[in-house]
Design a protein around this motif. Structure first.
Motif, PDB file in Angstrom:
ATOM      1  N   HIS A  36       0.811  -1.310  -0.178  1.00 15.18           N
ATOM      2  CA  HIS A  36      -0.031  -0.109  -0.029  1.00 15.18           C
ATOM      3  C   HIS A  36       0.935   1.197  -0.096  1.00 15.18           C
ATOM      4  N   LEU A  37       1.810   1.624   0.746  1.00 15.47           N
ATOM      5  CA  LEU A  37       2.718   2.768   0.713  1.00 15.47           C
ATOM      6  C   LEU A  37       3.510   2.534  -0.238  1.00 15.47           C
ATOM      7  N   GLN A  38       4.230   1.455  -1.375  1.00 15.85           N
ATOM      8  CA  GLN A  38       5.102   1.232  -2.221  1.00 15.85           C
ATOM      9  C   GLN A  38       3.864   2.104  -3.065  1.00 15.85           C
ATOM     10  N   ALA A  39       2.752   1.699  -3.212  1.00 11.61           N
ATOM     11  CA  ALA A  39       1.982   2.141  -4.526  1.00 11.61           C
ATOM     12  C   ALA A  39       1.577   3.448  -4.341  1.00 11.61           C
ATOM     13  N   PHE A  40       1.379   3.412  -3.235  1.00 10.27           N
ATOM     14  CA  PHE A  40       1.229   5.902  -2.519  1.00 10.27           C
ATOM     15  C   PHE A  40       2.249   6.200  -3.019  1.00 10.27           C
ATOM     16  N   THR A  41       3.656   5.976  -2.926  1.00 13.84           N
ATOM     17  CA  THR A  41       4.424   6.617  -3.012  1.00 13.84           C
ATOM     18  C   THR A  41       4.887   6.605  -3.926  1.00 13.84           C
ATOM     19  N   ARG A  42       5.177   6.040  -4.728  1.00 13.73           N
ATOM     20  CA  ARG A  42       4.708   5.996  -6.514  1.00 13.73           C
ATOM     21  C   ARG A  42       3.578   6.736  -7.365  1.00 13.73           C
ATOM     22  N   ASP A  43       3.085   6.881  -6.805  1.00 18.91           N
ATOM     23  CA  ASP A  43       2.035   7.298  -7.703  1.00 18.91           C
ATOM     24  C   ASP A  43       2.150   9.357  -7.066  1.00 18.91           C
ATOM     25  N   VAL A  44       2.468   9.660  -5.694  1.00 20.06           N
ATOM     26  CA  VAL A  44       2.988  10.444  -5.383  1.00 20.06           C
ATOM     27  C   VAL A  44       4.216  10.873  -6.251  1.00 20.06           C
ATOM     28  N   PHE A  45       5.106  10.289  -6.244  1.00 22.58           N
ATOM     29  CA  PHE A  45       6.296  10.899  -7.413  1.00 22.58           C
ATOM     30  C   PHE A  45       5.915  10.865  -8.760  1.00 22.58           C
ATOM     31  N   LEU A  46       4.696  10.182  -9.002  1.00 24.46           N
ATOM     32  CA  LEU A  46       4.377  10.483 -10.475  1.00 24.46           C
ATOM     33  C   LEU A  46       3.626  11.402 -10.736  1.00 24.46           C
ATOM     34  N   LYS A  47       2.839  11.781  -9.882  1.00 23.83           N
ATOM     35  CA  LYS A  47       2.229  13.483  -9.837  1.00 23.83           C
ATOM     36  C   LYS A  47       2.865  14.584  -9.724  1.00 23.83           C
ATOM     37  N   MET A  48       3.969  14.353  -9.255  1.00 27.82           N
ATOM     38  CA  MET A  48       5.652  15.758  -8.581  1.00 27.82           C
ATOM     39  C   MET A  48       5.927  15.054 -10.756  1.00 27.82           C
ATOM     40  N   PRO A  92       1.372  11.535  13.400  1.00 23.65           N
ATOM     41  CA  PRO A  92       1.371  12.427  12.720  1.00 23.65           C
ATOM     42  C   PRO A  92       1.553  12.648  11.211  1.00 23.65           C
ATOM     43  N   VAL A  93       2.597  11.497  11.394  1.00 23.46           N
ATOM     44  CA  VAL A  93       2.812  11.101   9.661  1.00 23.46           C
ATOM     45  C   VAL A  93       1.764  11.337   8.866  1.00 23.46           C
ATOM     46  N   VAL A  94       0.471   9.773   9.364  1.00 21.39           N
ATOM     47  CA  VAL A  94      -0.297   9.424   8.603  1.00 21.39           C
ATOM     48  C   VAL A  94      -1.513  11.027   8.263  1.00 21.39           C
ATOM     49  N   LYS A  95      -1.410  11.508   9.318  1.00 20.52           N
ATOM     50  CA  LYS A  95      -1.762  12.732   9.106  1.00 20.52           C
ATOM     51  C   LYS A  95      -1.175  13.732   8.004  1.00 20.52           C
ATOM     52  N   ASP A  96       0.190  13.840   7.856  1.00 22.91           N
ATOM     53  CA  ASP A  96       0.429  14.440   6.810  1.00 22.91           C
ATOM     54  C   ASP A  96       0.540  13.544   5.423  1.00 22.91           C
ATOM     55  N   LEU A  97       0.955  12.554   5.256  1.00 22.29           N
ATOM     56  CA  LEU A  97       0.752  11.772   4.663  1.00 22.29           C
ATOM     57  C   LEU A  97      -1.376  11.464   3.556  1.00 22.29           C
ATOM     58  N   GLY A  98      -1.808  12.549   4.385  1.00 22.80           N
ATOM     59  CA  GLY A  98      -3.243  11.961   4.159  1.00 22.80           C
ATOM     60  C   GLY A  98      -3.658  13.568   3.200  1.00 22.80           C
ATOM     61  N   TYR A 137      10.003  15.856   0.097  1.00 26.94           N
ATOM     62  CA  TYR A 137      10.478  16.246  -1.048  1.00 26.94           C
ATOM     63  C   TYR A 137       9.080  16.732  -2.035  1.00 26.94           C
ATOM     64  N   VAL A 138       8.514  16.877  -1.227  1.00 28.35           N
ATOM     65  CA  VAL A 138       7.670  17.486  -2.659  1.00 28.35           C
ATOM     66  C   VAL A 138       7.629  18.507  -2.320  1.00 28.35           C
ATOM     67  N   ARG A 139       7.470  19.182  -1.330  1.00 30.48           N
ATOM     68  CA  ARG A 139       8.107  20.676  -0.650  1.00 30.48           C
ATOM     69  C   ARG A 139       8.458  21.252  -1.535  1.00 30.48           C
ATOM     70  N   LEU A 140       9.840  20.818  -1.371  1.00 32.34           N
ATOM     71  CA  LEU A 140      10.856  20.608  -2.308  1.00 32.34           C
ATOM     72  C   LEU A 140      10.794  20.637  -3.724  1.00 32.34           C
ATOM     73  N   TRP A 141      10.410  20.291  -4.046  1.00 32.92           N
ATOM     74  CA  TRP A 141       9.821  19.626  -5.661  1.00 32.92           C
ATOM     75  C   TRP A 141       8.925  21.403  -6.168  1.00 32.92           C
ATOM     76  N   GLU A 142       7.837  21.090  -4.880  1.00 32.22           N
ATOM     77  CA  GLU A 142       7.084  22.691  -5.286  1.00 32.22           C
ATOM     78  C   GLU A 142       8.416  23.504  -5.136  1.00 32.22           C
ATOM     79  N   VAL A 175      -1.269  15.318   1.616  1.00 31.69           N
ATOM     80  CA  VAL A 175      -0.080  15.164   0.401  1.00 31.69           C
ATOM     81  C   VAL A 175      -1.163  14.547  -0.955  1.00 31.69           C
ATOM     82  N   ALA A 176      -2.074  13.388  -0.487  1.00 30.06           N
ATOM     83  CA  ALA A 176      -2.703  12.543  -0.758  1.00 30.06           C
ATOM     84  C   ALA A 176      -3.792  13.887  -1.569  1.00 30.06           C
ATOM     85  N   MET A 177      -4.606  14.697  -0.618  1.00 36.09           N
ATOM     86  CA  MET A 177      -5.369  15.471  -1.279  1.00 36.09           C
ATOM     87  C   MET A 177      -5.068  16.642  -1.701  1.00 36.09           C
TER      88      MET A 177
END
Length: 358
Positions: free
Chosen positions: A9-21, A342-348, A54-59, A350-352
């Motif tokens: 689950h985490l692998q697929a989610f993380t991959r999708d985030v990098f794809l969105k980047m 707190p990390v779960v909230k952070d990842l949520g 990583y997302v914030r650095l990309w932004e 990112v998902a939004m």
């Protein structure tokens, strides 16, 4: 305090985030694998908890999702790789593979890297050499958060070193450690858990020992391995300096206090001395020194003898570097990976942001 997620689950989610980047499918898959290897091995400070960083650095325009990673200088056994501002999670495996290919021909391969970013855990890259019966080495400089012995100014990063050595019947020897008493990510974990830091991890802005895990936010600093001069901090300072020089001065990356910070809210130093972060990788063919089977047999003997060493009272066994991480990986692949709330909230969040499921 925490929730359990399957690795898949985490692998697929993380991959999708990098794809969105904007990363390619191959780069997104690789980046997710490298990042999650930290969580699997129990190094939670360097895994999915870092994803939003990583997302914030990309932004902020500080990560190039489609880098032209290339060799800019080489000899038969050495190379300099320019990461073109890409994810260190992708740049580093490229460079380590270059080291491995050079070692196949020359016996050893050494690669320094410039213009990169945070590359996850050093152990992942060093371990790439094991399948080729090679010894692997990986190191990187990092955000300046560490005060040298006798200093109050932050000059070095946590600057980890990893060495992976193959064995025969025994699991490989894999040492992966920061050159500070503790990595910054461990302070972040303590902050989330609202716990104090052990003595010797940090100092305040005046150079006094502190147990406040938030000390860095007030001008304090991490301490080199050893904590203070009486306990050998000068040795940790030396190790961190070696990593900085090999990774950055040698490659043309930014070094010392000029290393770019991982957090996006801190500005880049106004007077850079190089390009991005730097890494350094090495691969050594075992049979360039002695027959590989012979060496691995003796590594088995070494490991078994150390495992059999007499222990101090209350301890069951002597650990070989890599044992805890290997055991944790086997457990978490089966039982799942715990993520603090707190990390779960952070990842949520990112998902939004990317409109994907978490």
């Amino acid at each position: 305090m925490e929730q359990i997620f399957p690795y898949s689950h985490l692998q697929a989610f993380t991959r999708d985030v990098f794809l969105k980047m904007g990363c390619s499918a191959a780069h997104a898959e690789l980046a997710a694998t490298v990042l999650l290897s930290a969580d699997l091995r129990g190094i939670d400070s360097h895994g999915v908890a870092r994803l939003s960083g990583y997302v914030r650095l990309w932004e902020a325009g500080r990560i190039n999702p489609t880098p032209d990673i290339r060799i800019v200088h080489e000899t038969p056994s050495t190379a300099v790789v320019d990461g073109d501002g890409g994810l260190g999670l992708v740049v580093a495996p490229f460079a380590m593979q270059v080291a491995i290919e050079k070692a196949k021909i020359a016996g050893t391969g050494w690669v320094s890297v410039r213009h990169s970013n945070h590359f996850g855990i050093a152990g992942y890259h060093a371990m790439m050499a094991l399948e080729q019966d090679m010894i692997g080495m990986a190191m990187t400089n990092a955000s300046p958060l560490v005060a040298p012995t006798f200093a109050t100014e932050r000059m070095l990063g946590t600057n980890p070193i990893a060495v992976a050595i193959p064995a025969g019947e025994q699991p490989p020897f894999v040492a992966d450690f920061a050159t500070t008493t503790a990595a910054n990510g461990k302070l972040e974990i303590l902050q989330r858990k609202e716990m104090e830091a052990p003595t010797g991890w940090v100092q305040d802005k005046h150079g006094h020992s502190s147990t406040n895990p938030n000390e860095l936010k007030s001008g304090g600093a991490l301490l080199p391995l050893g904590g203070d001069r009486e306990h050998g901090s000068h040795k940790g300072y030396c190790l961190g300096s070696i990593v900085d020089i090999f990774s950055a001065v040698l490659s043309g990356a930014n070094y010392g206090p000029w290393a770019p910070p991982f957090v996006s809210f801190l500005p880049l130093p106004p007077d850079p001395v190089g390009k991005g972060l730097g890494h350094f990788f090495g691969a050594m063919r075992v049979d360039a020194f002695r027959p590989a089977d012979e060496f691995k047999s003796h590594m088995d003997t070494w490991i078994k003898r150390f495992r059999g060493a007499k222990t101090v009272a209350g301890e069951e066994k002597v650990l070989i570097p890599g044992d805890p991480e290997r055991e944790m990986q086997a457990y978490r692949m089966e039982a799942g990976i715990p993520i603090l709330d707190p990390v779960v909230k952070d990842l949520g969040e990112v998902a939004m942001k990317f409109k994907i499921d978490f």
